[in-house]
Write a protein that holds these residues in place. Structure first.
Motif, PDB file in Angstrom:
ATOM      1  N   CYS A 170      30.966   8.388 -24.643  1.00  0.00           N
ATOM      2  CA  CYS A 170      30.019   8.306 -23.635  1.00  0.00           C
ATOM      3  C   CYS A 170      28.849   7.372 -23.770  1.00  0.00           C
ATOM      4  CB  CYS A 170      29.281   9.764 -23.309  1.00  0.00           C
ATOM      5  SG  CYS A 170      28.347  10.349 -24.550  1.00  0.00           S
TER       6      CYS A 170
ATOM      7  N   ILE B   7      32.268  12.739 -16.755  1.00  0.00           N
ATOM      8  CA  ILE B   7      31.891  11.436 -17.909  1.00  0.00           C
ATOM      9  C   ILE B   7      30.799  12.024 -18.781  1.00  0.00           C
ATOM     10  CG2 ILE B   7      30.754   9.256 -18.220  1.00  0.00           C
ATOM     11  CD1 ILE B   7      31.991   8.461 -15.242  1.00  0.00           C
ATOM     12  N   GLY B   8      30.875  12.080 -20.003  1.00  0.00           N
ATOM     13  CA  GLY B   8      30.029  12.551 -20.876  1.00  0.00           C
ATOM     14  C   GLY B   8      28.611  11.936 -20.931  1.00  0.00           C
TER      15      GLY B   8
ATOM     16  N   PHE C 232      24.078   6.787 -19.861  1.00  0.00           N
ATOM     17  CA  PHE C 232      24.820   8.094 -19.967  1.00  0.00           C
ATOM     18  C   PHE C 232      24.801   8.796 -18.793  1.00  0.00           C
ATOM     19  CE2 PHE C 232      23.203   6.761 -23.926  1.00  0.00           C
ATOM     20  CZ  PHE C 232      24.211   7.413 -24.882  1.00  0.00           C
TER      21      PHE C 232
ATOM     22  N   ASN D 229      27.928   8.868 -28.644  1.00  0.00           N
ATOM     23  CA  ASN D 229      28.030   7.504 -28.253  1.00  0.00           C
ATOM     24  C   ASN D 229      28.768   6.575 -29.334  1.00  0.00           C
ATOM     25  OD1 ASN D 229      25.664   4.736 -27.950  1.00  0.00           O
ATOM     26  ND2 ASN D 229      27.219   5.098 -26.334  1.00  0.00           N
TER      27      ASN D 229
END
Length: 260
Positions: A26, A259-260, A54, A21
């Motif tokens: 992400c 998407i992480g 997330f 992050n």
């Protein structure tokens, strides 16, 4: 010092979610808030909202909770299962995992979805290493000699890895760990090497004071937590499982842009 087993599920999530992050890979944009929650040990509705942002990890937490009869996706048992590993993962049916993958990734991958489905049938479970080796596109790039070095680096940094603290230098620790390597045919763990990772920022971090000999988990550039022997075994077990699945078809694995 607060250990893994003493922190709440949201706190444990913050420790592992913060490093990517902070790099902008992400989650919500306010990475400093996530760090402050994790370092202060505060859990409230704001931290829960950050976790829900997330979009890669949150559906896995929901899947684990639903598949094991746990009401809260941020229950510590669920969070630990996703990031570190736990026998809980093997209680989730292949059908439930496959349905979740289809709902999330079928529209993104088209015909390539069959390769992701093969990973589930081969024993893939909702552990972070599954997402790294089976969902992200990096394994599929290993056959391109120009892209392989970058792909290997990302795979190694993105997975949760383990190592032993050698020394502590202010807000950084030298940790001896086994990086992932690619020999042109398979991915494997190399012999241990020393790396430097952040463990605090201005004296504040997640793990308190580290000492040489501590066994820790790392995500990207950050030390996330100390690992008990049992946790270390679980992390090694699920990492090895998903590495083996990835190696059964490197040319096809990692085809879903997630998407992480």
């Amino acid at each position: 010092m607060i250990t893994t087993h003493e922190v709440s599920g949201p706190q444990l999530f913050a420790r592992y979610a913060y490093p990517p992050n902070a790099l902008g890979y992400c989650g919500p944009t306010d990475h400093l808030a996530l760090f402050e929650y994790g370092s202060a040990g505060v859990t409230d509705a704001g931290l829960v909202d950050l976790a829900k942002g997330f979009h890669g990890a949150w559906p896995y937490l929901e899947l684990i909770a639903r598949g094991t009869g746990i009401r809260d996706p941020l229950d510590r048992r669920v969070v630990e299962a996703y990031w570190i590993g736990s026998p809980l993962l093997d209680r989730i049916s292949t059908t439930d995992i496959g349905n979740s993958m289809e709902d999330r990734f079928r529209s993104r991958t088209g015909h390539d979805f069959s390769h992701l489905a093969e990973g589930v049938v081969a024993g893939g479970v909702p552990h972070h290493s599954f997402h790294v080796f089976e969902v992200y596109p990096w394994v599929g790039l290993l056959r391109d000699d120009r892209k392989a070095p970058t792909a290997v680096t990302v795979l190694d940094r993105c997975r949760i890895r383990w190592g032993t603290v050698q020394t502590v230098l202010g807000d950084r620790a030298v940790v001896r760990s086994r990086p992932i390597v690619w020999d042109g045919r398979v991915l494997s763990l190399a012999e241990p090497v020393d790396e430097t990772a952040e463990c605090a920022r201005a004296g504040t971090g997640f793990v308190g004071e580290l000492v040489p000999g501590d066994v820790v988990s790392l995500h990207w550039h950050w030390v996330c937590d100390r690992l008990t022997p049992a946790e270390l075994r679980q992390l090694q077990r699920y990492t090895a499982r998903h590495l083996a699945i990835a190696n059964t078809g490197v040319e096809h694995r990692g085809t879903a842009l997630a998407i992480g």
